[in-house]
Design an enzyme around this catalytic site. Structure first.
Site, PDB file in Angstrom:
ATOM      1  N   TRP A   9       0.855  -1.184   0.000  1.00 28.07           N
ATOM      2  CA  TRP A   9       0.000   0.000   0.000  1.00 28.07           C
ATOM      3  C   TRP A   9       0.892   1.236   0.000  1.00 28.07           C
ATOM      4  O   TRP A   9       1.823   1.314   0.796  1.00 28.07           O
ATOM      5  CB  TRP A   9      -0.918   0.044   1.236  1.00 28.07           C
ATOM      6  N   ASP A  14      -9.854  -2.647   1.261  1.00 28.80           N
ATOM      7  CA  ASP A  14     -10.021  -2.180   2.642  1.00 28.80           C
ATOM      8  C   ASP A  14     -11.353  -1.439   2.657  1.00 28.80           C
ATOM      9  O   ASP A  14     -11.561  -0.527   1.844  1.00 28.80           O
ATOM     10  CB  ASP A  14      -8.842  -1.257   2.983  1.00 28.80           C
ATOM     11  N   HIS A  45     -11.742   2.342   2.256  1.00 29.37           N
ATOM     12  CA  HIS A  45     -11.076   2.992   1.132  1.00 29.37           C
ATOM     13  C   HIS A  45     -11.962   3.250  -0.077  1.00 29.37           C
ATOM     14  O   HIS A  45     -11.488   3.262  -1.209  1.00 29.37           O
ATOM     15  CB  HIS A  45      -9.868   2.162   0.700  1.00 29.37           C
ATOM     16  N   GLU A  69      -3.176  -2.877  -2.408  1.00 34.37           N
ATOM     17  CA  GLU A  69      -4.334  -2.260  -1.725  1.00 34.37           C
ATOM     18  C   GLU A  69      -4.614  -0.878  -2.310  1.00 34.37           C
ATOM     19  O   GLU A  69      -3.743  -0.016  -2.351  1.00 34.37           O
ATOM     20  CB  GLU A  69      -4.025  -2.134  -0.224  1.00 34.37           C
ATOM     21  N   LYS A  87      -6.905   2.809  -2.615  1.00 35.58           N
ATOM     22  CA  LYS A  87      -7.440   3.781  -1.648  1.00 35.58           C
ATOM     23  C   LYS A  87      -8.075   4.938  -2.394  1.00 35.58           C
ATOM     24  O   LYS A  87      -7.691   5.236  -3.529  1.00 35.58           O
ATOM     25  CB  LYS A  87      -6.294   4.269  -0.756  1.00 35.58           C
ATOM     26  N   ASP A 117     -10.618   4.227  10.602  1.00 34.50           N
ATOM     27  CA  ASP A 117     -10.051   3.016  11.204  1.00 34.50           C
ATOM     28  C   ASP A 117     -10.492   2.797  12.652  1.00 34.50           C
ATOM     29  O   ASP A 117      -9.666   2.580  13.545  1.00 34.50           O
ATOM     30  CB  ASP A 117      -8.523   3.010  11.076  1.00 34.50           C
ATOM     31  N   ASP A 132     -11.949   7.481   6.403  1.00 35.25           N
ATOM     32  CA  ASP A 132     -11.189   6.250   6.650  1.00 35.25           C
ATOM     33  C   ASP A 132     -10.595   6.308   8.058  1.00 35.25           C
ATOM     34  O   ASP A 132      -9.386   6.361   8.234  1.00 35.25           O
ATOM     35  CB  ASP A 132     -10.087   6.143   5.580  1.00 35.25           C
ATOM     36  N   HIS A 162      -9.007  -5.960   4.066  1.00 39.41           N
ATOM     37  CA  HIS A 162      -8.725  -5.312   5.336  1.00 39.41           C
ATOM     38  C   HIS A 162     -10.081  -4.930   5.882  1.00 39.41           C
ATOM     39  O   HIS A 162     -10.763  -4.080   5.303  1.00 39.41           O
ATOM     40  CB  HIS A 162      -7.904  -4.027   5.142  1.00 39.41           C
ATOM     41  N   ASP A 173      -7.742  -4.128  10.080  1.00 38.95           N
ATOM     42  CA  ASP A 173      -6.910  -2.927   9.951  1.00 38.95           C
ATOM     43  C   ASP A 173      -7.600  -1.741  10.609  1.00 38.95           C
ATOM     44  O   ASP A 173      -8.441  -1.092   9.997  1.00 38.95           O
ATOM     45  CB  ASP A 173      -6.642  -2.634   8.460  1.00 38.95           C
TER      46      ASP A 173
HETATM   47  C1  RNT Z   1      -4.001   2.845   4.988  1.00 37.27           C
HETATM   48  C2  RNT Z   1      -4.153   1.402   4.674  1.00 37.27           C
HETATM   49  C3  RNT Z   1      -3.068   0.503   5.168  1.00 37.27           C
HETATM   50  C4  RNT Z   1      -2.606   0.850   6.565  1.00 37.27           C
HETATM   51  C5  RNT Z   1      -1.703  -0.167   7.209  1.00 37.27           C
HETATM   52  C6  RNT Z   1      -1.009   0.387   8.405  1.00 37.27           C
HETATM   53  O1  RNT Z   1      -5.113   3.585   4.681  1.00 37.27           O
HETATM   54  O2  RNT Z   1      -5.390   0.963   5.102  1.00 37.27           O
HETATM   55  O3  RNT Z   1      -3.464  -0.800   5.061  1.00 37.27           O
HETATM   56  O4  RNT Z   1      -3.688   1.063   7.420  1.00 37.27           O
HETATM   57  O5  RNT Z   1      -0.846  -0.690   6.291  1.00 37.27           O
HETATM   58 ZN    ZN Z   2      -5.777  -1.147   4.991  1.00 43.17          ZN
END
Ligand code: RNT
Ligand code: ZN
Length: 413
Positions: free
Chosen positions: A179, A253, A256, A220, A222, A290, A288, A280, A320
């Protein structure tokens, strides 16, 4: 009658075998991200967290070194049913003596993680770290500067070697996820050039010889990051097209995408075009952000798509999130157990019956059954699973965390 026996009967009336659901779930590993334990700081201390991601909060007890992080992971895993995997970032290299920069990392810098994984029978997944580093103050693999691109190409190649080492030592695959945070705060004049560089950099990385049967390289995508609101080099289209053309794995993810886009709706399409996909699982709140994964509608819907499409062996699930505002071990345990509960709910659903109703156009009956199933006694099956796996049932696990907080975390000052 005992509660599990009762639940078993209730489910058997709709053709669901609860014993089988428990056994299936206990055999499904989830990759637990190490970075929840220390707010994505890592051990190389090269720079503050960058890359457009943020861990907010300052709850006491952040793990400050590998001893603390391993102890915390060990404690968290002891409260989660089943056997799982851990997900490491390259920034968690352990240096005994001489420190090297990220382009020079070697398997030996992760030997202690391998010992830890062997001790706990865990697989390891891996991530090159293309943020929190002076060479990542601008673009990385998509940089116009050849020497910066080369530095990160070398870093990713080193990470593939380390992933091979994990796979070989632990006798299981290693999923290695690339990523990059690369993007722009404001409107680009040239969207193409950085993407072209990114593509060439990835080609250079994947041009190396590595064991594709053991190391699963993922990409990955985004949509935006903090400070990169207008343009993201590794967009969804870029990553999907690249992965498909080069035969690597796409990673989605669920933080994203645009806010009304759902990963649960994407999984079936992806399964038609890829042999394996990676996720993720996170919880985006307005962005985003998290947040900790909850047992919420979207997590359940993601789990449903994996189970009802018979794809437990084709979808690789990792978590994640990084929440620094609450007890960090609690965040892990809750997130992992919630993902498992979502999978359990899916495993306790009579998918064939529901699919048949859809096929026959009996949409009223479909809605009735889908809604009634929500109050079926899943909690009794969950408690049985926890007992079988010898971990605390319901909220009882929190007493252990509280003790650990008092005895260990509070002393970290
Ligand atoms: C960031 C991504 C990525 C990170 C990790 C730490 O937006 O989601 O996966 O969160 O690699
Ligand atoms: Zn991620």
């Amino acid at each position: 009658m005992d509660r599990y026996q009762n639940a078993k009967n209730v489910y058997s009336k709709i053709g669901v075998d609860t014993d089988k659901a428990i056994a299936t779930l206990l055999n499904f590993p989830i990759s637990m991200h190490c970075w929840q334990g220390d707010d994505v700081q890592g051990f190389d201390n090269i720079g503050p967290l960058s890359g457009g991601i943020q861990a907010t909060g300052n709850y006491p007890g952040r793990a400050r070194d590998y001893h603390e992080l391993m102890a915390d992971i060990e404690k968290a895993l002891s409260l989660i049913p089943g056997t799982h995997r851990i997900n490491l970032h390259a920034s968690y290299a352990i240096f005994d003596g001489e420190k090297v920069d990220r382009d020079k990392l070697e398997p030996k810098h992760f030997a202690k993680w391998v010992d830890f994984a062997k001790k706990h029978k865990l697989g390891i997944d891996f991530n090159p770290t293309l943020f929190s580093h002076p060479m990542a103050s601008g673009l990385t693999l998509s940089s116009p500067d050849k020497s910066i691109r080369q530095f990160w190409i070398d870093h990713c190649k080193a990470c593939i070697k380390i992933s091979e080492y994990f796979a070989k030592e632990l006798g299981t695959h290693c999923l290695m996820n690339i990523w990059i945070p690369d993007g722009m705060k404001d409107i680009p004049a040239d969207r193409l050039a950085p993407r072209k560089h990114f593509k060439e950099s990835l080609d250079a990385i994947l041009g190396m010889d590595y064991d594709r049967s053991r190391v699963f390289v993922c990409l990955e995508s985004k949509v935006f990051g903090i400070g990169f609101e207008s343009y993201t080099v590794g967009s969804s289209e870029f990553c999907l097209n690249y992965s498909s053309q080069k035969g690597i794995m796409p990673l989605m993810d669920n933080g994203h995408y645009h806010p009304t886009e759902l990963v649960s709706d994407k999984i079936s399409s992806m399964l038609l075009f890829y042999d394996k996909i990676a996720l993720h699982v996170t919880r985006p709140v307005r962005w985003d952000s998290d947040h900790v994964v909850l047992f919420d509608d979207e997590t359940r819907e993601i789990a449903k798509e994996i189970v009802c499409n018979d794809a437990l062996s084709r979808v690789y699930v990792a978590l994640d999130f990084f929440d620094a505002s609450i007890n960090r071990l609690s965040a892990w345990v809750l997130g992992m157990r919630n993902m498992q509960k979502a999978l359990l709910a899916a495993l306790l659903t009579p998918h064939n019956q529901l699919k048949a109703l859809q096929q026959a156009g009996k949409l009223t009956e479909l809605m009735v059954l889908q809604e009634e199933l929500k109050l079926y006694p899943i909690g009794d099956v969950w408690n049985q699973l926890c007992e079988q796996a010898r971990v605390p049932v319901q909220q009882d696990w929190f007493a252990e965390i509280k003790k650990y907080e008092d005895n260990v975390l509070k002393k970290r000052v």
